[in-house]
Design an enzyme around this catalytic site. Structure first.
Site, mmCIF file in Angstrom:
data_model
loop_
_atom_site.group_PDB
_atom_site.id
_atom_site.type_symbol
_atom_site.label_atom_id
_atom_site.label_comp_id
_atom_site.label_asym_id
_atom_site.label_seq_id
_atom_site.Cartn_x
_atom_site.Cartn_y
_atom_site.Cartn_z
ATOM 1 N N ASP A 98 -4.866 -4.590 5.089
ATOM 2 C CA ASP A 98 -5.317 -4.145 3.770
ATOM 3 C C ASP A 98 -4.092 -3.796 2.926
ATOM 4 O O ASP A 98 -3.288 -2.940 3.309
ATOM 5 C CB ASP A 98 -6.214 -2.920 3.926
ATOM 6 N N PHE A 117 -9.320 -16.625 5.559
ATOM 7 C CA PHE A 117 -8.906 -15.646 4.562
ATOM 8 C C PHE A 117 -7.631 -16.098 3.863
ATOM 9 O O PHE A 117 -7.499 -15.985 2.646
ATOM 10 C CB PHE A 117 -8.681 -14.295 5.242
#
Length: 260
Positions: A166, A241
């Site tokens: 993140d 991703f």
């Protein structure tokens, strides 16, 4: 066929209500296994609540007792016993596990201790391991800091992977980013000399921070002679991703640093 009803009340039976303390999957991962919400520490992750498919749930119930573990901080893991003497790489944050499973399949001589808090991903990776006959994967649920600090012996790891963590893009949240000097000091204590820390991100400001803190840390040296980013190595698969980020024009940066 008519619905069965309670002969006394005449009402249809109600579905059992699961208490908050009960695991979603009997014998599977538990929420906050170390009780880390009592620890006053900024964490780099947020548990994500999303739908678990029937297949993922089945894998969690059947395979968690075999290949899964909760990070409770109560014991030091015997990695040699867990992985049959294989060298072990710790992977922090594996998403849905596709890349983890592919890397484990292509390198069966390396054990992968894969950590995440995302329940659907845990179930998905367990299912992939079973379908592909991957005995060199173990899935851990919980806080990777507690795992490193309390459950791994010094110099027990042969590598560390942190792929697309993140980025915490807002400035006030930068303190939540995983790759910080304190984290690297802890990781260095658990890595064998020569072990490689491999990070990847598609968030350029975070890549710059990673390069800065890794380059400045006395326990690590860049594998690149020019002191910069590395090209994506062939052993790291292109993830879904990552592909989404590339489609948006993001630059993906790989960093490979060696434990001195």
């Amino acid at each position: 066929m008519s619905e069965l009803r309670n002969p006394t009340t005449g009402q249809a039976p109600q579905s059992p209500i699961r208490a908050k303390s009960e695991p979603r999957f009997p014998g599977g991962p538990v929420a906050d296994p170390a009780g880390s919400h009592h620890e006053r520490r900024i964490r780099s992750f947020q548990p994500r609540r999303s739908r678990v498919t029937a297949g993922q749930g089945d894998a969690l119930e059947r395979l968690w007792p075999v290949w899964g573990m909760d990070i409770d901080g109560h014991r030091v893991l015997g990695l040699d016993e867990m992985f049959g003497g294989l060298p072990v790489v710790l992977e922090i944050g594996f998403g849905m596990g596709e890349a983890t499973a592919q890397m484990a399949a292509e390198d069966p001589g390396t054990g992968v201790l894969a950590v995440d808090v995302h329940t659907p991903g845990q179930g998905n990776l367990l299912g992939l391991a079973e379908r592909n006959g991957l005995s060199n994967i173990r899935v851990a649920n919980g806080d990777a800091i507690i795992l490193l600090r309390e459950m791994l012996a010094p110099r027990s790891l042969d590598g560390l992977r942190v792929y697309f963590p993140d980025p915490w893009p807002k400035k006030r949240h930068h303190k939540r980013r995983l790759i910080q000097p304190e984290f690297l000091t802890l990781a260095a204590q658990r890595l064998k000399p020569g072990a490689v820390v491999h990070c990847a991100t598609d968030w350029e400001p975070y890549a710059e921070q990673m390069l800065e803190v890794l380059s400045a840390h006395p326990d690590f040296e860049n594998t690149r002679d020019d002191g910069g980013y590395a090209p994506r190595p062939g052993f790291r698969p292109l993830t879904r991703f990552e592909g989404q980020g590339l489609d948006k024009g993001h630059k993906v940066r790989d960093l490979l640093f060696r434990r001195r």
